[in-house]
Design a protein around this motif. Structure first.
Motif, PDB file in Angstrom:
ATOM      1  N   ASN A 328       1.156  -6.353   0.924  1.00 59.15           N
ATOM      2  CA  ASN A 328       2.385  -5.848   1.545  1.00 59.15           C
ATOM      3  C   ASN A 328       3.269  -5.138   0.525  1.00 59.15           C
ATOM      4  OD1 ASN A 328       1.656  -6.873   4.041  1.00 59.15           O
ATOM      5  ND2 ASN A 328       2.810  -8.782   3.786  1.00 59.15           N
ATOM      6  N   ILE A 329       3.346  -5.666  -0.681  1.00 54.49           N
ATOM      7  CA  ILE A 329       4.224  -5.097  -1.712  1.00 54.49           C
ATOM      8  C   ILE A 329       3.674  -3.780  -2.233  1.00 54.49           C
ATOM      9  CG2 ILE A 329       5.123  -5.457  -4.044  1.00 54.49           C
ATOM     10  CD1 ILE A 329       5.112  -8.522  -3.313  1.00 54.49           C
ATOM     11  N   TYR A 330       2.354  -3.726  -2.448  1.00 59.72           N
ATOM     12  CA  TYR A 330       1.756  -2.575  -3.117  1.00 59.72           C
ATOM     13  C   TYR A 330       1.086  -1.598  -2.156  1.00 59.72           C
ATOM     14  CZ  TYR A 330       2.525  -4.884  -7.591  1.00 59.72           C
ATOM     15  OH  TYR A 330       3.104  -5.466  -8.687  1.00 59.72           O
ATOM     16  N   ALA A 331       1.259  -1.779  -0.860  1.00 56.50           N
ATOM     17  CA  ALA A 331       0.603  -0.907   0.117  1.00 56.50           C
ATOM     18  C   ALA A 331       0.921   0.564  -0.159  1.00 56.50           C
ATOM     19  CB  ALA A 331       1.063  -1.284   1.528  1.00 56.50           C
ATOM     20  N   GLY A 332      -0.113   1.354  -0.371  1.00 56.49           N
ATOM     21  CA  GLY A 332       0.046   2.771  -0.679  1.00 56.49           C
ATOM     22  C   GLY A 332       0.386   3.059  -2.125  1.00 56.49           C
ATOM     23  N   HIS A 333       0.597   2.012  -2.927  1.00 56.33           N
ATOM     24  CA  HIS A 333       0.950   2.186  -4.335  1.00 56.33           C
ATOM     25  C   HIS A 333       0.117   1.253  -5.221  1.00 56.33           C
ATOM     26  CE1 HIS A 333       4.501   4.530  -3.126  1.00 56.33           C
ATOM     27  NE2 HIS A 333       4.683   3.614  -2.196  1.00 56.33           N
ATOM     28  N   GLU A 334      -1.120   1.034  -4.813  1.00 58.19           N
ATOM     29  CA  GLU A 334      -1.965   0.095  -5.541  1.00 58.19           C
ATOM     30  C   GLU A 334      -2.139   0.488  -6.999  1.00 58.19           C
ATOM     31  OE1 GLU A 334      -2.748  -0.374  -1.239  1.00 58.19           O
ATOM     32  OE2 GLU A 334      -2.600   1.357  -2.581  1.00 58.19           O
ATOM     33  N   ASP A 335      -2.030   1.771  -7.300  1.00 60.71           N
ATOM     34  CA  ASP A 335      -2.192   2.230  -8.678  1.00 60.71           C
ATOM     35  C   ASP A 335      -1.052   1.767  -9.579  1.00 60.71           C
ATOM     36  OD1 ASP A 335      -0.551   3.973  -7.073  1.00 60.71           O
ATOM     37  OD2 ASP A 335      -0.519   5.382  -8.750  1.00 60.71           O
ATOM     38  N   LYS A 336       0.049   1.307  -8.996  1.00 57.40           N
ATOM     39  CA  LYS A 336       1.173   0.825  -9.800  1.00 57.40           C
ATOM     40  C   LYS A 336       1.009  -0.618 -10.230  1.00 57.40           C
ATOM     41  CE  LYS A 336       4.787   4.004  -8.247  1.00 57.40           C
ATOM     42  NZ  LYS A 336       6.177   4.113  -7.760  1.00 57.40           N
ATOM     43  N   GLY A 337      -0.001  -1.271  -9.706  1.00 56.44           N
ATOM     44  CA  GLY A 337      -0.252  -2.644 -10.118  1.00 56.44           C
ATOM     45  C   GLY A 337      -0.819  -2.711 -11.520  1.00 56.44           C
TER      46      GLY A 337
END
Length: 480
Positions: A328-337
């Motif tokens: 939920n937090i990283y949806a669409g921004h998985e590369d920021k993990g």
């Protein structure tokens, strides 16, 4: 001023109250210490820009003769997953790198009500998800006992800051040992309270859904007495507890509690049927149990019922919840993990999630075993156990070898996870050190909401075994 570096929270409060030292001096000492050590340790990631202003206000209150709270003028640090008004709170995530809360978490507000000053924020694992203090926003924190080692996590920055004298104490959070493991690795004291004792709102990820069964905010410090002082402030609502002079009622109450503890039966164990422990770890638990026996308690080596299921039930109850939160937090921004978050998201479906019926079954099993354990503890109100299989290990370690077994670093701390599953209060207190000089802490576990009894037992162990020892940074980098 350098003598203030290792001073306890309770002593600092006394010195400030009696005008022997100013809050300004105490804060300046901490800031100087941070300037000296933090480039090597990377434990404190944000300094409160108004901390000196707040210290001067605290000094003025002392000089006016105002009524002072129990922690008046004492600077404290806060794990960077716990919200602080006007002070960046990132949870170690690039998704929240510039997040500035507009209010304090209730736990922080209570410390402020007691007169504490917020010194700054300490480094966590990204989203508090693993046993490190490493994240893509601030990088990794090093252990003050050996820079090549992790301080543990996810409250590792807090433990390293306290152990090294940059902070007298502060707040961490714990769902799988995240207060207790860094305390053990860094040689300090930490309290995981019962759920509901300390308000858990205002942390991120939030302690909601399944997390509400076992996630807590709790105090970390260099001594059990300091944990007691912080805990009292954290459970007090409304008006702050006034400062208590040495010898006043609060100290009488502590002595009375230690007298109560002297009649307790204590069970201790070093084999939970999940993870073997090092020989030095086993010796540390035996040594702590012996200290309690020598103080008049009855001790017996026996494994409490149900602890062998703690690790597996932790995975069944909390692991899937962590994946859903991360998605939920990283949806669409998985590369920021960061590295761990990306790995967790990528491998989340390698094992099929439990059905709803299975999940409810595990929850029911947890409740049955918890009831059985609490009933067993009517005759054995205290338990002494390892924090985990090993002392601190090298950065980026994923597996440890213990005797003839290779364990994941998560499995190696089954002893800690168990008491989140069963929601029991636990203090981790330093017990012994390895041949290499690394600290080994032990867990002292009590019945629900009996933190005071657990703290009293921890004080016996601490007094007998010496408690916190200054790490090498004191000798190497400027302690006079």
């Amino acid at each position: 001023m350098t003598d203030l570096i290792a001073e306890s929270i309770t002593k600092l409060a006394e010195l400030i109250h009696n005008r022997k030292v100013s809050p300004v001096e105490v804060v300046q000492t901490c800031l100087s210490r941070i300037e000296l050590l933090n480039p090597k340790l990377n434990a404190i990631v944000t300094i409160a820009p108004n901390v000196m202003e707040k210290a001067r206000e605290a000094e003025a209150a002392v000089m006016r003769g105002d009524a002072l709270g129990s922690l008046h003028g004492v600077p404290l640090t806060i794990k960077d997953t716990i919200e602080t008004e006007g002070l960046r709170t990132t949870s170690g995530s690039a998704m929240r790198a510039q997040f500035i809360p507009d209010h304090d978490a209730a736990s922080v507000a209570r410390l402020k009500t007691a007169g504490a000053l917020i010194l700054g924020k300490t480094n966590p694992a990204e989203m508090a998800m693993d046993y490190s203090a490493d994240n893509p926003v601030f990088g990794r924190t090093n252990n003050p006992h050996d820079l090549s080692l992790t301080p543990g996590g996810s409250s590792g920055g807090e433990a390293a800051a306290i152990s090294s004298g940059m902070s007298p104490g502060g707040l961490g959070s714990d769902l799988a040992g995240s207060i207790r493991i860094p305390s053990h690795f860094c040689g300090i004291a930490g309290l995981k309270p019962s759920v509901g004792q300390v308000p858990g709102a205002g942390q991120f990820p939030p302690a909601i859904g399944p997390y509400s069964l076992g996630a807590v905010i709790g105090p970390m410090a260099r001594s059990g007495d300091d944990l007691h002082a912080l805990f009292n402030a954290l459970i007090t609502t409304g008006v702050s507890q006034p400062f208590a002079e040495p010898g006043a009622n609060i100290f009488e109450e502590r002595r009375a509690l230690r007298n109560v503890v002297s009649g307790c039966r204590i069970a201790w164990y070093t084999d939970d049927k999940v993870s073997p422990v090092t020989e030095e770890t086993r010796c540390a638990v035996e040594t702590a149990a012996r200290a309690l026996r020598d103080a008049g308690l009855t001790t017996e080596e026996t494994r409490p019922p149900g602890v062998e299921r703690g690790h597996d039930l932790w995975l069944k109850l909390f692991s899937r919840a962590s994946v859903i939160q991360l998605r939920n937090i990283y949806a669409g921004h998985e590369d920021k993990g960061g590295e761990f978050v990306r790995w967790r998201l990528a491998t989340a479906d390698d094992t099929d999630p439990a059905s709803l019926d299975d999940y409810i079954g595990f929850w029911l099993e947890r409740d049955r075993l918890r009831d059985r354990l609490i009933q067993w503890m009517q005759d054995n109100p205290l338990i002494v156990a390892p924090v985990g299989a090993t002392p601190a290990y090298q950065h980026d370690t994923h597996k440890v070898m213990v005797r003839d077994s290779t364990l994941s670093t998560f499995r190696a701390f089954s002893y800690s996870q168990t008491f989140n599953v069963f929601d029991l209060p636990v203090v981790t207190i330093p017990a012994t050190r390895t041949k290499a000089g690394l600290p080994i802490g032990v867990q002292i576990i009590g019945r629900p909401f009996e933190e005071e009894i657990v703290l009293a037992a921890a004080a016996i162990v601490e007094n007998a075994l010496g408690g916190w020892h200054a790490p090498p940074v004191f000798d190497h980098w400027g302690k006079h």
